[in-house]
Scaffold this active site. Structure first.
Site, PDB file in Angstrom:
ATOM      1  CE  LYS A 144      49.010  54.996  31.920  1.00 20.06           C
ATOM      2  NZ  LYS A 144      48.974  56.192  31.062  1.00 20.06           N
ATOM      3  NE  ARG A 202      46.802  57.997  23.133  1.00 21.69           N
ATOM      4  CZ  ARG A 202      46.705  57.654  24.411  1.00 21.69           C
ATOM      5  NH1 ARG A 202      46.014  58.417  25.243  1.00 21.69           N
ATOM      6  NH2 ARG A 202      47.302  56.579  24.897  1.00 21.69           N
ATOM      7  CG  HIS A 247      53.067  54.274  34.463  1.00 25.12           C
ATOM      8  ND1 HIS A 247      53.255  53.440  33.384  1.00 25.12           N
ATOM      9  CD2 HIS A 247      52.668  55.456  33.937  1.00 25.12           C
ATOM     10  CE1 HIS A 247      52.971  54.088  32.272  1.00 25.12           C
ATOM     11  NE2 HIS A 247      52.598  55.302  32.585  1.00 25.12           N
ATOM     12  CE  LYS A 271      68.324  45.184  35.279  1.00 27.30           C
ATOM     13  NZ  LYS A 271      68.641  43.742  35.380  1.00 27.30           N
TER      14      LYS A 271
END
Length: 448
Positions: free
Chosen positions: A238, A293, A209, A202
Site C-alpha cells: 500500500k 496490530r 483491497h 484463486k
C-alpha cells in the site's frame, strides 16, 4: 490496571506516534534504539532510552531477549510493539506473557493462529466468513498444486503460509508458469518467513483491497470503526489509503463491517486489529488476512471517527472496556493518507542518505506523522518510509484539494522521495474520480 510506563519496541514515526499519546496520558515512555538510530527524534522524545545493538534488525530490534531485559530494567508495565518488527511475533508476545509484562495487543495464541494463513482460512471458513476460493492446506508437491489450479482455473496466486503481502505472493497464469514457480515460492517462504509452507488461492482479477478496523476488549465487546480503501499499491504494498472507500455502497459497507466483527469474535480477539478483504468489481468480498496490530494507515480512521486508537489499545490492555458502543461510532468527512518514502519515484528503489532540508506542510486539515528531521539519515537498514501525510476534509473533494496543496508544499531534500509519484497518482483521472483498483499504478504506467 492503570499503565504508568510503556516500552516501545519499535522505531521511527510509529514510536513518535505512541509517545505522543502516552505524553497526553501522563504515561512514562521508554525507547530502544540501534547504533544507526541514536540521533533520531523518537529517541530524544522518550523519557528514557536504551541502546540495544548494531543496525541490523536481527541484532537489535528483533532481539527479543535484550528488549525484555530493558523492559525489566526500566520496570515498565507494558510493551507496545507498534507495527512491523516484533508486532506480530507470537513468540515475543509469549515471552512478554511469561515475564508478566503486558503486551499491548492480542494474546500470543491469536497472533499465532492469524499469522498462519492456512490456519486463519480454516477458522474463518468455520465461522462463516467468506474466504478466497482455494486449497485449504499446505501444498506438498507441484503435482498437487497443478491439480488444484486446474480445478479452480488460472490465474492463481501462490502464497507463503507465514507471509503477508508483497514478497510472500506470486501470481501464476498457467501450468508451465506454476511448475517453474513452485520451488522458488517455497524457497522464498523459507528464506523470508522461516517456514516453506505455501498454499494456493484463486486470483481475483482487478480487485479492490478493503480493510475494516476493529477494536475488541476483554469483556466480550467488539466494535468496528468502518473501512479503509487501500487499493493504491506498488509491488503489492500500500502507498495511499483513504476512508471511507469511494467504491462501496452503504449496503456493502454494512455487510463487510459486520463480517469483520464476526471474524474478530471467531478468534476471541482483544485490542486493535484489522480484517483485510479482497473485493471484486461486483462487490463480492473475501477474507484475506487479519493484522493483529496497529496499522500504518490507522490515522485515516482516527480522522473520520475522532478516536485515538493508541489510547484505546492502552486502555484495553489495562483491562478497561471499550467506552462506547457500535451505534456511538460516527463517520465524519473524508481522510486520505499518503505514505512518504525515501525512494526513487520511478523505480521505487530505496534512496538512503542525509536529509538536508525537511519542511512538511502545516495548515488546516493536514496531519503529518513522521520519524525524521533535517539532518537525520535514512539508512539502508530499515524500511524507507519516513512519514505519513494525512489530509482531511468535509468530503472527498475538499480532501483532494488539500492533498494537492500539501503535496506541493512538502519539502524533502538531500535524498530522493516518492513525492513526485504521489502527485502523479493524485492527478490521475481514475484516482480523482475514486474509480480505481489495485491495478491503478500499472494502468498509469500503460498510459505514459
Amino acid at each position: 490496571m492503570k499503565l504508568e510506563s510503556i516500552l516501545i519496541a519499535n522505531r521511527g514515526e510509529i514510536a513518535r506516534r505512541i509517545i505522543r499519546t502516552c505524553k497526553k496520558r501522563g504515561i512514562k515512555t521508554v525507547s530502544i534504539y540501534s547504533e544507526a538510530d541514536a540521533e533520531m527524534p523518537y529517541v530524544k522524545e522518550a523519557d528514557e532510552a536504551f541502546l540495544i545493538g548494531p543496525p541490523p534488525v536481527a541484532q537489535s530490534y528483533l532481539n527479543m531477549e535484550i528488549i525484555i531485559e530493558k523492559a525489566k530494567e526500566s520496570k515498565v508495565n507494558a510493551i507496545h510493539p507498534g507495527y512491523g518488527l516484533l508486532s506480530e511475533n507470537a513468540q515475543f508476545a509469549k515471552r512478554c506473557e511469561e515475564e508478566g509484562i503486558l503486551f499491548i495487543g492480542p494474546s500470543s495464541r491469536v497472533i499465532r493462529d492469524m499469522g498462519d494463513k492456512i490456519t486463519a482460512r480454516s477458522i474463518m471458513k468455520k465461522a462463516g466468513v467468506p474466504v478466497v476460493p482455494g486449497f485449504d492446506g499446505g501444498l506438498e508437491s507441484v503435482e498437487q498444486g497443478l491439480a488444484v489450479a486446474e480445478e479452480m482455473g488460472y490465474p492463481v496466486m501462490l502464497k507463503a503460509s507465514a507471509g503477508g503481502g508483497g514478497i510472500g505472493m506470486q501470481l501464476v497464469y498457467g501450468r508451465d508458469e506454476l511448475t517453474k514457480a513452485f520451488a522458488s515460492a517455497k524457497g522464498r517462504a523459507k528464506a523470508y518467513f522461516g517456514n516453506d509452507s505455501i498454499f494456493i488461492e484463486k486470483y481475483i482479477e482487478n480487485p479492490h483491497h478493503i480493510e475494516v478496523q476493529i477494536v475488541a476488549d476483554g469483556h466480550g465487546n467488539v466494535v468496528h470503526l468502518w473501512e479503509r480503501e487501500c487499493s493504491v499499491q506498488r509491488r503489492h504494498q500500500k502507498v495511499i489509503e483513504e476512508a471511507p472507500s469511494p467504491f462501496i455502497t452503504d449496503q456493502i459497507r454494512k455487510e463487510i463491517c459486520d463480517t469483520a466483527v464476526k471474524a474478530a469474535k471467531a478468534v476471541n480477539y482483544t485490542g486493535a486489529g484489522t480484517v483485510e478483504f479482497i473485493m471484486d468489481g461486483k462487490g463480492q468480498f473475501y477474507f484475506l488476512e487479519m493484522n493483529t496490530r496497529l496499522q500504518v494507515e490507522h490515522p485515516v480512521t482516527e480522522e473520520i471517527t475522532g478516536l485515538d486508537l493508541v489510547a484505546l489499545q492502552i486502555d484495553i490492555a489495562g483491562g478497561l472496556p471499550i467506552p462506547f458502543q457500535q451505534e456511538d461510532v460516527r463517520r465524519q468527512g473524508h481522510a486520505i493518507e499518503f505514505r512518504i518514502y525515501a525512494e526513487d519515484p520511478k523505480t521505487f528503489y530505496p534512496s538512503p542518505g542525509t536529509i538536508t532540508e525537511y519542511r512538511p506542510p502545516w495548515f488546516e486539515g493536514v496531519r503529518v506523522d513522521d520519524g525524521v528531521a533535517r539532518g537525520t539519515k535514512v539508512t539502508p537498514f530499515y524500511d524507507p518510509m519516513i512519514g505519513k501525510l494525512i489530509v482531511s476534509g468535509s468530503n472527498r473533494e475538499e480532501a483532494l484539494i488539500r492533498a494537492e496543496k500539501a503535496l506541493n508544499e512538502y519539502r524533502i531534500e538531500g535524498i530522493k522521495s516518492n513525492l513526485p509519484f504521489l502527485r502523479e497518482v493524485l492527478g490521475f483521472s481514475d484516482f480523482q474520480k475514486g474509480n480505481y483498483t489495485t491495478q491503478l499504478v500499472q494502468k498509469m504506467n500503460q498510459s505514459e
